[in-house]
Design a protein around this motif. Structure first.
Motif, PDB file in Angstrom:
ATOM      1  N   TYR B  35       0.846  -1.186   0.000  1.00  0.00           N
ATOM      2  CA  TYR B  35       0.000   0.000   0.000  1.00  0.00           C
ATOM      3  C   TYR B  35       0.886   1.243   0.000  1.00  0.00           C
ATOM      4  O   TYR B  35       1.984   1.247   0.539  1.00  0.00           O
ATOM      5  CB  TYR B  35      -0.880   0.052   1.255  1.00  0.00           C
ATOM      6  CG  TYR B  35      -1.954  -0.987   1.334  1.00  0.00           C
ATOM      7  CD1 TYR B  35      -1.709  -2.221   1.932  1.00  0.00           C
ATOM      8  CD2 TYR B  35      -3.228  -0.743   0.843  1.00  0.00           C
ATOM      9  CE1 TYR B  35      -2.704  -3.177   2.038  1.00  0.00           C
ATOM     10  CE2 TYR B  35      -4.235  -1.696   0.940  1.00  0.00           C
ATOM     11  CZ  TYR B  35      -3.959  -2.904   1.539  1.00  0.00           C
ATOM     12  OH  TYR B  35      -4.948  -3.850   1.636  1.00  0.00           O
ATOM     13  N   GLN B  37       0.702   5.306   1.251  1.00  0.00           N
ATOM     14  CA  GLN B  37      -0.030   6.210   2.113  1.00  0.00           C
ATOM     15  C   GLN B  37       0.489   7.616   1.903  1.00  0.00           C
ATOM     16  O   GLN B  37       1.693   7.874   2.011  1.00  0.00           O
ATOM     17  CB  GLN B  37       0.113   5.814   3.588  1.00  0.00           C
ATOM     18  CG  GLN B  37      -0.722   6.666   4.527  1.00  0.00           C
ATOM     19  CD  GLN B  37      -0.608   6.241   5.971  1.00  0.00           C
ATOM     20  OE1 GLN B  37       0.348   5.579   6.374  1.00  0.00           O
ATOM     21  NE2 GLN B  37      -1.593   6.605   6.780  1.00  0.00           N
ATOM     22  N   GLY B  40      -3.670  12.486   4.375  1.00  0.00           N
ATOM     23  CA  GLY B  40      -5.064  12.765   4.077  1.00  0.00           C
ATOM     24  C   GLY B  40      -5.683  11.878   3.013  1.00  0.00           C
ATOM     25  O   GLY B  40      -6.827  12.116   2.609  1.00  0.00           O
ATOM     26  N   GLN B  41      -4.941  10.856   2.567  1.00  0.00           N
ATOM     27  CA  GLN B  41      -5.442  10.010   1.472  1.00  0.00           C
ATOM     28  C   GLN B  41      -5.746   8.586   1.905  1.00  0.00           C
ATOM     29  O   GLN B  41      -6.192   7.781   1.088  1.00  0.00           O
ATOM     30  CB  GLN B  41      -4.423   9.965   0.338  1.00  0.00           C
ATOM     31  CG  GLN B  41      -4.234  11.294  -0.359  1.00  0.00           C
ATOM     32  CD  GLN B  41      -5.502  11.756  -1.037  1.00  0.00           C
ATOM     33  OE1 GLN B  41      -6.184  10.992  -1.718  1.00  0.00           O
ATOM     34  NE2 GLN B  41      -5.850  13.011  -0.819  1.00  0.00           N
ATOM     35  N   GLY B  42      -5.501   8.234   3.119  1.00  0.00           N
ATOM     36  CA  GLY B  42      -5.687   6.843   3.513  1.00  0.00           C
ATOM     37  C   GLY B  42      -4.648   5.964   2.849  1.00  0.00           C
ATOM     38  O   GLY B  42      -3.572   6.419   2.454  1.00  0.00           O
ATOM     39  N   LEU B  43      -4.973   4.686   2.689  1.00  0.00           N
ATOM     40  CA  LEU B  43      -4.062   3.733   2.059  1.00  0.00           C
ATOM     41  C   LEU B  43      -4.611   3.322   0.703  1.00  0.00           C
ATOM     42  O   LEU B  43      -5.806   3.051   0.564  1.00  0.00           O
ATOM     43  CB  LEU B  43      -3.922   2.475   2.926  1.00  0.00           C
ATOM     44  CG  LEU B  43      -2.940   2.535   4.074  1.00  0.00           C
ATOM     45  CD1 LEU B  43      -3.419   3.457   5.176  1.00  0.00           C
ATOM     46  CD2 LEU B  43      -2.687   1.141   4.633  1.00  0.00           C
ATOM     47  N   PHE B  88       4.792   7.195   2.051  1.00  0.00           N
ATOM     48  CA  PHE B  88       5.026   6.169   3.069  1.00  0.00           C
ATOM     49  C   PHE B  88       4.476   4.865   2.504  1.00  0.00           C
ATOM     50  O   PHE B  88       3.317   4.813   2.085  1.00  0.00           O
ATOM     51  CB  PHE B  88       4.302   6.571   4.359  1.00  0.00           C
ATOM     52  CG  PHE B  88       4.647   5.744   5.564  1.00  0.00           C
ATOM     53  CD1 PHE B  88       3.644   5.187   6.346  1.00  0.00           C
ATOM     54  CD2 PHE B  88       5.960   5.538   5.939  1.00  0.00           C
ATOM     55  CE1 PHE B  88       3.957   4.439   7.479  1.00  0.00           C
ATOM     56  CE2 PHE B  88       6.275   4.795   7.065  1.00  0.00           C
ATOM     57  CZ  PHE B  88       5.270   4.244   7.838  1.00  0.00           C
TER      58      PHE B  88
END
Lengths: 114, 113
Positions: B35, B37, B40-43, B88
């Motif tokens: 994933y 990250q 503010g975007q989530g995964l 991340f």
């Protein structure tokens, strides 16, 4: 397509107060639902999950969540927060038509006031 | 100790260079995921693999590549074709078949300048 909405980007709660983090989902069938917590710069830790059965599920660290099918919600609650609960919280739903990952909300940042 | 290892924790690269992020697990889980990250975007799902020598694209696979030569390892290569690679990156594994909960590694923060 499935989706997860966490309406609150930030929430501030006083230490010792109760907490509720909202999660709404869109899913074509009975979902598997999860809440994860992330401390800054760290990976995600599973707090609790709902697969079937009792709609009120207990998790780690004193958290619980209630699945409400009629409202397409899976809100996370804690009766009394501690300063160590300050973190980012993510709601997730799966599966995505197989073992192809989870769909995550954008997260809620929890701030604890002393 | 069972778990998921991601190394390094911080990675810096110059634009135009390929870089490979490591993910190793000793949980004996079949499925592994990558994933991305962003704040503010989530995964968002990049790639996943259910078994050795097989993998599928997720939602944002462009500019990334993976391999799954061993059950324990699922490295992710961020290529120079990825337009905005700074993020991340989180690796995850899935428990036994029929269960959908995932367990996450500690993540790698990649900075490309």
């Amino acid at each position: 397509a499935q989706s997860v909405t966490q309406p609150d980007i930030h929430i501030t709660v006083s230490e010792g107060a109760s907490l509720e983090l909202r999660c709404n989902y869109s899913y074509g069938a009975t979902p598997y639902l999860f809440w994860y917590v992330q401390s800054p710069g760290q990976g995600l830790q599973l707090l609790l999950k709902y697969f079937s059965g009792d709609t009120l599920v207990q998790g780690i660290k004193g958290f619980e969540a209630e699945f409400k099918r009629s409202q397409s919600s899976f809100n996370l609650r804690k009766p009394s927060v501690h300063w160590s609960d300050a973190a980012e919280y993510f709601c997730a739903v799966g599966p995505r038509g197989g073992a192809d990952g989870l769909t995550f909300g954008k997260g809620t940042h929890l701030i604890i006031q002393p | 100790d069972g778990g998921i290892t991601q190394s390094p924790k911080y990675l810096f690269r110059k634009e135009g260079q390929n870089v490979t992020l490591s993910c190793e697990q000793n949980l004996n889980h079949d499925a592994m995921y990558w994933y991305r990250q962003d704040p503010g975007q989530g995964l968002r799902l990049i790639y996943y693999s259910q078994i050795v020598n097989d993998f599928q694209k997720g939602d944002i696979a462009e500019g990334y590549s993976v391999s799954r030569e061993k059950k324990e390892s699922f490295p992710l290569t961020v290529t120079s074709a990825q337009k905005n690679p700074t993020a991340f990156y989180l690796c995850a594994t899935k428990t036994e078949a029929g269960s959908y909960e995932q367990y996450f590694g500690p993540g790698t923060r990649l900075t490309v300048t």
